[in-house]
Design an enzyme around this catalytic site. Sequence first.
Site, short mmCIF file in Angstrom:
data_model
loop_
_atom_site.label_atom_id
_atom_site.label_comp_id
_atom_site.label_asym_id
_atom_site.label_seq_id
_atom_site.Cartn_x
_atom_site.Cartn_y
_atom_site.Cartn_z
N CYS A 63 13.91 -20.11 -31.54
CA CYS A 63 14.01 -20.76 -32.85
C CYS A 63 13.10 -20.10 -33.88
O CYS A 63 11.89 -20.01 -33.67
CB CYS A 63 13.66 -22.24 -32.70
SG CYS A 63 13.52 -23.12 -34.27
N TYR A 195 22.13 -19.57 -41.37
CA TYR A 195 22.72 -20.73 -40.70
C TYR A 195 23.90 -21.28 -41.51
O TYR A 195 24.92 -21.68 -40.95
CB TYR A 195 21.67 -21.82 -40.49
CG TYR A 195 20.72 -21.53 -39.37
CD1 TYR A 195 20.97 -21.94 -38.07
CD2 TYR A 195 19.54 -20.82 -39.60
CE1 TYR A 195 20.10 -21.67 -37.04
CE2 TYR A 195 18.65 -20.54 -38.58
CZ TYR A 195 18.94 -20.97 -37.29
OH TYR A 195 18.07 -20.68 -36.27
#
Length: 324
Positions: A63, A195
């Site tokens: 992440c 994203y």
Amino acid sequence: MGLLVDGKWQDKWYDTKATGGEFKRSEASFRNWITADGRPGPSGEGGFAAESGRYHLYVSYACPWAHRTLIFRAIKRLEPHITVSVVHPDMLDKGWTFSTDFAGATGDALFGYDHLHEVYTRDTPDMTGRVTVPVLWDKAQGRIVSNESAEIIRMFNSAFDSITGDRQDFWPAARRAAIEPVNARIYDTVNNGVYKAGFATSQAAYDKAVVPLFESLDWLEDHLAENRFLMGEALTEADWRLFTTLIRFDPVYHLHFKCNRKRIVDYPNLWAYTRALYQWPGVRGTVHFDHIVRHYHYSHASINPHRIIPINPVLDYDAPHGRG
């Protein structure tokens, strides 16, 4: 990625139908601050004083938001003072798990839980919200301090200075007004932009995200032709916030998220800048490409339903960067 509803886990993705195909990121749920003396920070409650050994960080090596906190933990010499648990790179129907059948996945060092959502409900049994990393846990009070990475790195930047003796300041008061608009553009169009492009479920939503992404990368390339770092000669949090996206771009975002107009290696200044930050003392050890590549390609069944892990390019992040 699922969520908790009244303390119960649900395997439910973001509802992009309700947003015209656009990916809308949820806000962080916990916004307290560690401060040097435990006084309240800019948000949340007080009572979280900087103490060695008191705090625990839950992260994913994959992440980029969690990666920020690992970088600050390393470069601010906090590794002896803040312990860490690393989740498994696969985020499937139960969300982040503490399975240990992947190199580097540590399990839950505090409670022995199987799933990260159990850490959230330990703090708030009737929690409703997304279960994300990073999570900063207070062992003394038995509760979550924060799950907002942008704020955790600012805590790490200064709250523990009297304990570590490290006075590096990546968020200097005199530069904050200049740093904030840079952070804002990079967050919207680059950090979150990949994203928004990758998780778009309509052509219009994808186009709306991917065009500003490459406009910003072009802008950064030109800016870095004249500046060593984003704010000139001074390395700041803005650089580290950008770095965690750049280091993932060619291995993951270019292919997996369809951000494929250019690669970072096609931008001479951005590519050299990425290598310079990767080679910064303490940073290389926070980068785990095996977790990064595995997580994205294996966890996102809507994008890669057969879970095929690509061969990926061989990139030399240790090559001389020539940026001083």
